[in-house]
Design an enzyme around this catalytic site. Structure first.
Site, PDB file in Angstrom:
ATOM      1  CG  ASN A   4      31.214  25.212   4.433  1.00 22.36           C
ATOM      2  OD1 ASN A   4      31.139  25.105   5.651  1.00 22.36           O
ATOM      3  ND2 ASN A   4      32.353  25.137   3.766  1.00 22.36           N
ATOM      4  NE  ARG A 110       1.974  -2.081  -1.096  1.00 21.90           N
ATOM      5  CZ  ARG A 110       0.704  -1.851  -0.768  1.00 21.90           C
ATOM      6  NH1 ARG A 110      -0.264  -2.015  -1.660  1.00 21.90           N
ATOM      7  NH2 ARG A 110       0.394  -1.470   0.457  1.00 21.90           N
ATOM      8  CE  LYS A 128      -0.917  -5.155   2.388  1.00 26.89           C
ATOM      9  NZ  LYS A 128      -2.162  -5.641   3.032  1.00 26.89           N
ATOM     10  CG  HIS A 140      -0.215  -9.830 -18.794  1.00 29.30           C
ATOM     11  ND1 HIS A 140       0.881  -9.542 -19.570  1.00 29.30           N
ATOM     12  CD2 HIS A 140      -0.501 -11.138 -19.025  1.00 29.30           C
ATOM     13  CE1 HIS A 140       1.236 -10.632 -20.253  1.00 29.30           C
ATOM     14  NE2 HIS A 140       0.421 -11.597 -19.932  1.00 29.30           N
ATOM     15  CG  ASN A 154      -1.793 -18.227 -15.849  1.00 33.98           C
ATOM     16  OD1 ASN A 154      -0.708 -17.987 -16.367  1.00 33.98           O
ATOM     17  ND2 ASN A 154      -2.888 -17.557 -16.191  1.00 33.98           N
ATOM     18  CB  SER A 182      -8.486 -12.073 -18.270  1.00 28.24           C
ATOM     19  OG  SER A 182      -7.323 -12.676 -18.792  1.00 28.24           O
TER      20      SER A 182
END
Length: 213
Positions: A4, A110, A128, A140, A154, A182
């Site tokens: 309720n 994702r 994604k 990273h 890599n 990087s």
């Protein structure tokens, strides 16, 4: 029990979740705290699965044998292969994770992502709508979207696939054994050949041939 108000609804939900947790325990799943798992759909577990606290599973989630799920993870409509380890604080939605892979901590996988066997997706990495080949590592601070990555690649820290030009999405292809340094920006549509090396800080706007620097 009659419901309720919101408090009574929450009480009924706890009863329902306790029944699910007990059913998982009865088939051999290790729950570090049965009171701190939420299954909002169907959870199918193989042998010797371990699930830590504050894990939420939504839709249909399939966990293979010897899967380890760390604390504070959200997993929806995903298939997790044998021997996968998911470290704390990850979000995995509508994806397939290959056997022996390691995800996290703080990774986001994702929809329409397929990770091959023994892949590593590390901290603050977002994937994604991409296929990642066996043994590849994105460890990273990276974004990979609309990409096809071969085996044993890599991808260095700070790398992004620039898949959107404000109007359309484009694909990035990275061949087997390539090394992406990087802080690289791969401006799609673009192809990096097998065995190629992209030096740190590069902005790549044209195709790179196999084994090139």
């Amino acid at each position: 029990m009659g419901v309720n108000n919101r408090r009574q609804l929450a009480e009924v939900e706890r009863i329902h979740q306790t029944r699910i947790a007990n059913a998982l325990l009865d088939v051999g799943v290790t729950l570090m705290d049965p009171a701190r798992i939420d299954v909002r759909g169907e959870l199918v577990c193989g042998r010797d699965v371990v699930i830590d606290v504050n894990v939420v599973c939504e839709g249909r989630v399939v966990l293979g044998d010897n899967v380890r799920i760390g604390p504070n993870n959200f997993i929806a409509n995903a298939t997790i292969g044998d021997g996968v380890e998911i470290l704390p604080n990850c979000v995995i939605e509508s994806a397939t994770i290959g056997a022996l892979s390691r995800i996290g901590p703080f990774s986001r996988v994702r929809p329409e992502t397929n990770l091959g066997r023994d892949t590593h997706i590390g901290n603050f990495v977002e994937i994604k709508k991409s296929d990642i080949g066996e043994g590849s590592k994105i460890n990273h601070l990276a974004y990979v979207g609309d990409a096809e990555i071969g085996r044993a690649v890599n991808v260095g820290a700070g790398t992004i696939t620039c898949n959107y030009d404000g109007f359309l999405k484009y694909k990035t292809e990275i061949g087997e054994g390539a090394f992406i340094g990087s802080n690289s920006a791969l401006v799609a549509p673009v192809s990096i050949g097998a065995g190629a090396i992209v030096a740190a800080g590069s902005v790549v706007t044209a195709d790179v041939q196999a084994d090139a620097l």
